[in-house]
Design a protein around this motif. Structure first.
Motif, PDB file in Angstrom:
ATOM      1  N   ILE A 237       0.938  -1.217   0.113  1.00  0.00           N
ATOM      2  CA  ILE A 237       0.008   0.032  -0.132  1.00  0.00           C
ATOM      3  C   ILE A 237       0.628   1.270  -0.005  1.00  0.00           C
ATOM      4  O   ILE A 237       0.696   2.369  -0.708  1.00  0.00           O
ATOM      5  N   ASP A 238       1.717   1.199   0.699  1.00  0.00           N
ATOM      6  CA  ASP A 238       2.675   2.573   0.843  1.00  0.00           C
ATOM      7  C   ASP A 238       3.356   2.648  -0.370  1.00  0.00           C
ATOM      8  O   ASP A 238       3.601   3.859  -0.648  1.00  0.00           O
ATOM      9  N   VAL A 240       2.595   1.828  -3.519  1.00  0.00           N
ATOM     10  CA  VAL A 240       1.725   2.162  -4.625  1.00  0.00           C
ATOM     11  C   VAL A 240       0.858   3.420  -4.065  1.00  0.00           C
ATOM     12  O   VAL A 240       0.507   4.193  -5.088  1.00  0.00           O
ATOM     13  N   VAL A 241       0.306   3.514  -3.176  1.00  0.00           N
ATOM     14  CA  VAL A 241      -0.782   4.434  -2.829  1.00  0.00           C
ATOM     15  C   VAL A 241       0.054   5.623  -2.188  1.00  0.00           C
ATOM     16  O   VAL A 241      -0.207   6.984  -2.285  1.00  0.00           O
ATOM     17  N   GLY A 242       0.942   5.360  -1.257  1.00  0.00           N
ATOM     18  CA  GLY A 242       1.548   6.256  -0.400  1.00  0.00           C
ATOM     19  C   GLY A 242       0.900   6.564   1.000  1.00  0.00           C
ATOM     20  O   GLY A 242      -0.212   5.957   1.265  1.00  0.00           O
ATOM     21  N   ARG A 243       1.253   7.665   1.621  1.00  0.00           N
ATOM     22  CA  ARG A 243       0.725   7.871   3.175  1.00  0.00           C
ATOM     23  C   ARG A 243      -0.389   8.905   2.913  1.00  0.00           C
ATOM     24  O   ARG A 243      -1.105   9.165   4.181  1.00  0.00           O
ATOM     25  N   ASN A 244      -0.396   9.540   1.849  1.00  0.00           N
ATOM     26  CA  ASN A 244      -1.279  11.071   1.817  1.00  0.00           C
ATOM     27  C   ASN A 244      -2.600  10.931   1.277  1.00  0.00           C
ATOM     28  O   ASN A 244      -3.245  12.034   1.372  1.00  0.00           O
ATOM     29  N   ARG A 245      -3.054   9.810   0.910  1.00  0.00           N
ATOM     30  CA  ARG A 245      -4.489   9.692   0.585  1.00  0.00           C
ATOM     31  C   ARG A 245      -4.759   8.190   0.999  1.00  0.00           C
ATOM     32  O   ARG A 245      -3.923   7.089   0.710  1.00  0.00           O
ATOM     33  N   LEU A 246      -6.111   7.746   0.792  1.00  0.00           N
ATOM     34  CA  LEU A 246      -6.688   6.499   0.970  1.00  0.00           C
ATOM     35  C   LEU A 246      -6.710   5.861  -0.423  1.00  0.00           C
ATOM     36  O   LEU A 246      -6.905   6.421  -1.392  1.00  0.00           O
ATOM     37  N   LEU A 363      -6.302  -1.328   6.035  1.00  0.00           N
ATOM     38  CA  LEU A 363      -4.549  -1.671   6.540  1.00  0.00           C
ATOM     39  C   LEU A 363      -3.686  -0.343   6.157  1.00  0.00           C
ATOM     40  O   LEU A 363      -2.723  -0.183   6.266  1.00  0.00           O
ATOM     41  N   HIS A 364      -4.375   0.533   5.212  1.00  0.00           N
ATOM     42  CA  HIS A 364      -3.426   1.780   5.176  1.00  0.00           C
ATOM     43  C   HIS A 364      -3.339   2.634   6.243  1.00  0.00           C
ATOM     44  O   HIS A 364      -2.226   3.087   6.588  1.00  0.00           O
ATOM     45  N   ILE A 398      -4.005  -0.211  16.085  1.00  0.00           N
ATOM     46  CA  ILE A 398      -2.847   0.711  16.233  1.00  0.00           C
ATOM     47  C   ILE A 398      -2.721   1.406  15.047  1.00  0.00           C
ATOM     48  O   ILE A 398      -2.536   1.166  13.826  1.00  0.00           O
ATOM     49  N   LYS A 399      -2.949   2.980  15.288  1.00  0.00           N
ATOM     50  CA  LYS A 399      -2.691   3.923  14.042  1.00  0.00           C
ATOM     51  C   LYS A 399      -1.455   3.735  13.632  1.00  0.00           C
ATOM     52  O   LYS A 399      -0.409   3.898  14.287  1.00  0.00           O
ATOM     53  N   ARG A 400      -1.205   3.701  12.115  1.00  0.00           N
ATOM     54  CA  ARG A 400      -0.112   3.801  11.543  1.00  0.00           C
ATOM     55  C   ARG A 400       0.216   5.406  11.159  1.00  0.00           C
ATOM     56  O   ARG A 400      -0.767   5.866  10.806  1.00  0.00           O
ATOM     57  N   GLU A 401       1.359   5.671  11.408  1.00  0.00           N
ATOM     58  CA  GLU A 401       1.684   7.190  11.101  1.00  0.00           C
ATOM     59  C   GLU A 401       1.955   7.278   9.514  1.00  0.00           C
ATOM     60  O   GLU A 401       2.251   6.439   8.858  1.00  0.00           O
TER      61      GLU A 401
END
Length: 401
Positions: A237-238, A240-246, A363-364, A398-401
């Motif tokens: 996910i990180d 392909v998508v990155g952390r800035n959008r769902l 999972l994101h 647990i929240k992912r940063e």
């Protein structure tokens, strides 16, 4: 199974008095149920279910769920209520025109009753098949349970009837009332007969809630037991998508491991182990065997999903089995969680959308863990019924940063 379930002579519905009492006479035979399915699919198309434009509705409910889980701040929680509420809200918005807050006791009660229905119905209960009435406590409890669901739905129908405007059809109930207004039938076997409306809406909820929410529950529990699978999904996910959008449905082709996760869950949990029983509409011959008219035809999906000859290690949770040598997702014909033929699950397209969006979003945003190092792993022992439920389990989100 694929060959048999596509034979129209093996695709009829049984006339079980208990189920007819609950769902109405229009559910008894295919000639009655076929027009209902066509109408329901028309409603689904009207509101975009299964189409890309419905993604926003699922994603919006997913964001509500994410916020609820984030508010837990890592405390121990059983996710049953959260998943039940989120999934039922999607079908509720389409059928009733409203969504319920996560704290609303009405949706809690409704989802509890839907879960209890599958437990009481059982997996292959003898009273479903025999053409005689067998009095039992389970049957009486089932009728009492389902009567409460029907009362809830009838209240919704009455509210819609009082405010009905044929020029402003906002949900399935409105469309149904309009269909009855235009083509009312006195045939007690028709879905257009007013007495059958609540029962058929009940069926929509059954098909659209407990199934998907249970797959989500099983999924999080398997992820707790398999942290390396979870880590691999996070990396995919990180990247392909990155952390800035769902994630979005458009990302699905580029997220093969999430697709493999869902396929492996379908396979290993075999949520509806004996599928939905069919009845032979006429005496027919199948692969050299004569099947008399009115014979019950049962598909043992569990046996296929857990066949050593097909899978090699069927009891191992291994999403990689659905990836080819290049890492692309492939789903073999043996995975048929939604059935095949004309009685394929009405909500298949919706369920596939929901499972991808919910798993990708969750999972994101989160990691799922045991509540402590010493805590036991989730049990893989199922609670058996018409659907296979996981045993209750508390975990940490647990929240992912």
């Amino acid at each position: 199974m694929r060959e048999a379930l596509q034979d129209t002579k093996l695709n009829d519905r049984g006339e079980n008095k208990t189920l007819i009492r609950i769902f109405g006479k229009s559910c008894s035979k295919w000639e009655n149920m076929g027009p209902y399915r066509s109408f329901a699919l028309t409603c689904f198309r009207q509101f975009g279910i299964g189409a890309s434009r419905f993604e926003e509705s699922i994603s919006k409910e997913s964001t509500y769920l994410i916020q609820e889980l984030a508010n837990l701040k890592g405390q121990a929680v059983d996710l049953t209520r959260y998943f039940n509420n989120a999934v039922s809200n999607i079908i509720s918005k389409v059928v009733f025109g409203i969504r319920f807050e996560f704290s609303d006791k009405h949706i809690h009660r409704l989802t509890d009753l839907l879960v209890r229905h599958h437990e009481l119905l059982g997996s292959g209960g003898v009273e479903i098949f025999l053409p005689i009435n067998i009095p039992s406590k389970a049957k009486q409890d089932l009728i009492k349970n389902d009567d409460e669901v029907l009362a809830f739905i009838n209240d919704m129908i009455e509210t819609h009837r009082e405010n009905f405007d044929p020029n402003n059809l906002n949900d399935v109930i409105d469309m149904w009332l309009n269909e009855i207004r235009l083509h009312k039938s006195d045939d007690p076997n028709s879905f257009r007969h007013p007495d059958n409306m609540a029962g058929q809406i009940f069926l929509l909820f059954l098909a659209g809630t407990d199934t998907t929410s249970n797959t989500l529950r099983w999924g999080t529990q398997y992820l707790v037991r398999n942290p390396m699978v979870q880590d691999r999904i996070h990396r995919e996910i990180d990247t392909v998508v990155g952390r800035n959008r769902l994630p979005k449905l458009a990302d699905k082709p580029y997220l093969p491991y999430i697709q493999a996760l869902i396929a492996e869950l379908h396979r290993i949990i075999s949520l509806v182990p004996l599928s939905i029983f069919h009845v032979a509409a006429d005496t027919t011959t199948f692969r050299g065997y004569t099947i008399p008219k009115n014979s019950v035809v049962i598909s043992n999906l569990y046996a296929v999903m857990h066949s050593p000859e097909l899978w090699g290690d069927p009891e191992e949770f291994r999403p990689e089995r659905f990836l080819d040598n290049e890492g692309n997702f492939r789903e073999p014909d043996e995975v048929i969680p939604y059935g095949v033929g004309r009685r394929v699950c009405l909500g298949e397209a919706l369920a596939r959308q929901e499972l991808f969006i919910f798993f990708a979003h969750l999972l994101h945003q989160f990691k799922f863990e045991k509540i402590s190092e010493d805590a036991p792993m989730p049990s893989l022992k199922p609670i058996e019924g018409a659907l296979i439920h996981p045993e209750p389990y508390e975990l940490r989100v647990i929240k992912r940063e």
